[in-house]
Design a protein around this motif. Sequence first.
Motif, mmCIF file in Angstrom:
data_model
loop_
_atom_site.group_PDB
_atom_site.id
_atom_site.type_symbol
_atom_site.label_atom_id
_atom_site.label_comp_id
_atom_site.label_asym_id
_atom_site.label_seq_id
_atom_site.Cartn_x
_atom_site.Cartn_y
_atom_site.Cartn_z
ATOM 1 N N ALA A 1 22.335 -33.509 45.745
ATOM 2 C CA ALA A 1 21.386 -32.869 44.834
ATOM 3 C C ALA A 1 21.680 -31.371 44.752
ATOM 4 O O ALA A 1 21.984 -30.733 45.754
ATOM 5 N N PRO A 2 21.639 -30.774 43.560
ATOM 6 C CA PRO A 2 21.915 -29.339 43.427
ATOM 7 C C PRO A 2 20.844 -28.504 44.112
ATOM 8 O O PRO A 2 19.664 -28.861 44.123
ATOM 9 N N THR A 3 21.261 -27.412 44.709
ATOM 10 C CA THR A 3 20.297 -26.512 45.333
ATOM 11 C C THR A 3 19.706 -25.552 44.316
ATOM 12 O O THR A 3 18.704 -24.907 44.584
ATOM 13 N N LEU A 4 20.348 -25.420 43.160
ATOM 14 C CA LEU A 4 19.859 -24.515 42.126
ATOM 15 C C LEU A 4 19.945 -25.214 40.768
ATOM 16 O O LEU A 4 21.024 -25.568 40.314
ATOM 17 N N ASN A 5 18.805 -25.422 40.157
ATOM 18 C CA ASN A 5 18.709 -26.102 38.869
ATOM 19 C C ASN A 5 18.536 -25.046 37.780
ATOM 20 O O ASN A 5 17.460 -24.455 37.644
ATOM 21 N N VAL A 6 19.598 -24.795 37.018
ATOM 22 C CA VAL A 6 19.597 -23.741 36.005
ATOM 23 C C VAL A 6 19.524 -24.369 34.618
ATOM 24 O O VAL A 6 20.260 -25.320 34.319
ATOM 25 N N LEU A 7 18.661 -23.828 33.785
ATOM 26 C CA LEU A 7 18.476 -24.318 32.416
ATOM 27 C C LEU A 7 18.831 -23.198 31.443
ATOM 28 O O LEU A 7 18.242 -22.117 31.489
ATOM 29 N N ALA A 8 19.801 -23.435 30.569
ATOM 30 C CA ALA A 8 20.190 -22.458 29.547
ATOM 31 C C ALA A 8 19.522 -22.842 28.235
ATOM 32 O O ALA A 8 19.544 -24.009 27.836
ATOM 33 N N SER A 9 18.941 -21.882 27.555
ATOM 34 C CA SER A 9 18.130 -22.173 26.367
ATOM 35 C C SER A 9 18.940 -22.719 25.208
ATOM 36 O O SER A 9 18.540 -23.690 24.561
ATOM 37 N N THR A 10 20.080 -22.118 24.913
ATOM 38 C CA THR A 10 20.861 -22.481 23.734
ATOM 39 C C THR A 10 22.322 -22.688 24.112
ATOM 40 O O THR A 10 22.758 -22.341 25.214
ATOM 41 N N TYR A 11 23.075 -23.231 23.172
ATOM 42 C CA TYR A 11 24.482 -23.545 23.435
ATOM 43 C C TYR A 11 25.292 -22.330 23.896
ATOM 44 O O TYR A 11 26.003 -22.421 24.903
ATOM 45 N N PRO A 12 25.212 -21.178 23.213
ATOM 46 C CA PRO A 12 26.008 -20.041 23.692
ATOM 47 C C PRO A 12 25.595 -19.561 25.076
ATOM 48 O O PRO A 12 26.442 -19.163 25.879
#
Length: 319
Positions: free
Chosen positions: A29-40
Amino acid sequence: MKFLSLFFAVFLTIFSFACPQRAAAAQAAPTLNVLASTYPMWLLTRAVTAGVPDVEVRLLVASGTGCPHDYAPTPADLLRIEQADLIIINGLGMEDAFRDALARRGTHVLDCGASLGETLAGYAGKLPAVASCGQRHHDHDHAACEANPHVFAGPRLAARMAGSIAEELARRDMSHAGQYRENAARFAAGMQDLLQRLRQLTPQGARPRVLLQHDALAYLAADAGFEVLGIVQAASSDAPTASHLMQLLADAREKRPDLLLGEEQFTDRTMRMLAQEADIPLLCLDSLASGPEDVPADQYLRVMQNNVSLLEERLAHSL
């Protein structure tokens, strides 16, 4: 007794198999869950996290959506925002559709646009006037429309945003801080090489005069030192009317731009008509506003290198 002994033997056997699997799942399981808003923003974040273990970078808005100016968030979108350890956004009004959900996450949001500061201010006077805020972003507030939000499409600003992403990730994941910063430095070096190539497009100081299909390419044009004469379309959904087309054609014939710059993310019907009727070369570039997800971590650099190569080839024959 024999039954109890057999029961415990079976139980211990099952437990011995289950525990390693659970431990392995926990380690995976990842220790850091990062969410990017848009494709770029997803591309920039992937460039910064390349090769770093235990980090998962996901995309909020589907890669084919483009800029989410008129996007309607789904319940699944809002759930992803709530579950992410860090949400990385473009800012400058780009993610206004998620304004309330992002506000609730507070310090879990990195606004890359807000970190550009004086660098962004340095573009004042270099960017073209565009359609009014109400036309471009509909019901978004005026403050969010003061700056062109498509900062991701310019090499100079992209490097700054990658640096901000690296520093935020280094702060949250100190064990991999060096890798984040090394990736960001490598990305910045790639962007600097592109800037040098863009500046060499006008060695004699003659600024190519261009007409843009959309303002997403305005920062790239500014980095190249182009003189932008105007914008054809405010948004992909805003097809020019017949009267507007006639006015665009008249302006193109009068101003005689050296090049029409279209975007791969837009239909090129209008630009092809202008190019044919006004006898002006047309070149379509990739603004990185949308694209495929099955791409390598250095996709941003690859696309921008191709954009610059296309400009070099075209302008070598036009100027």
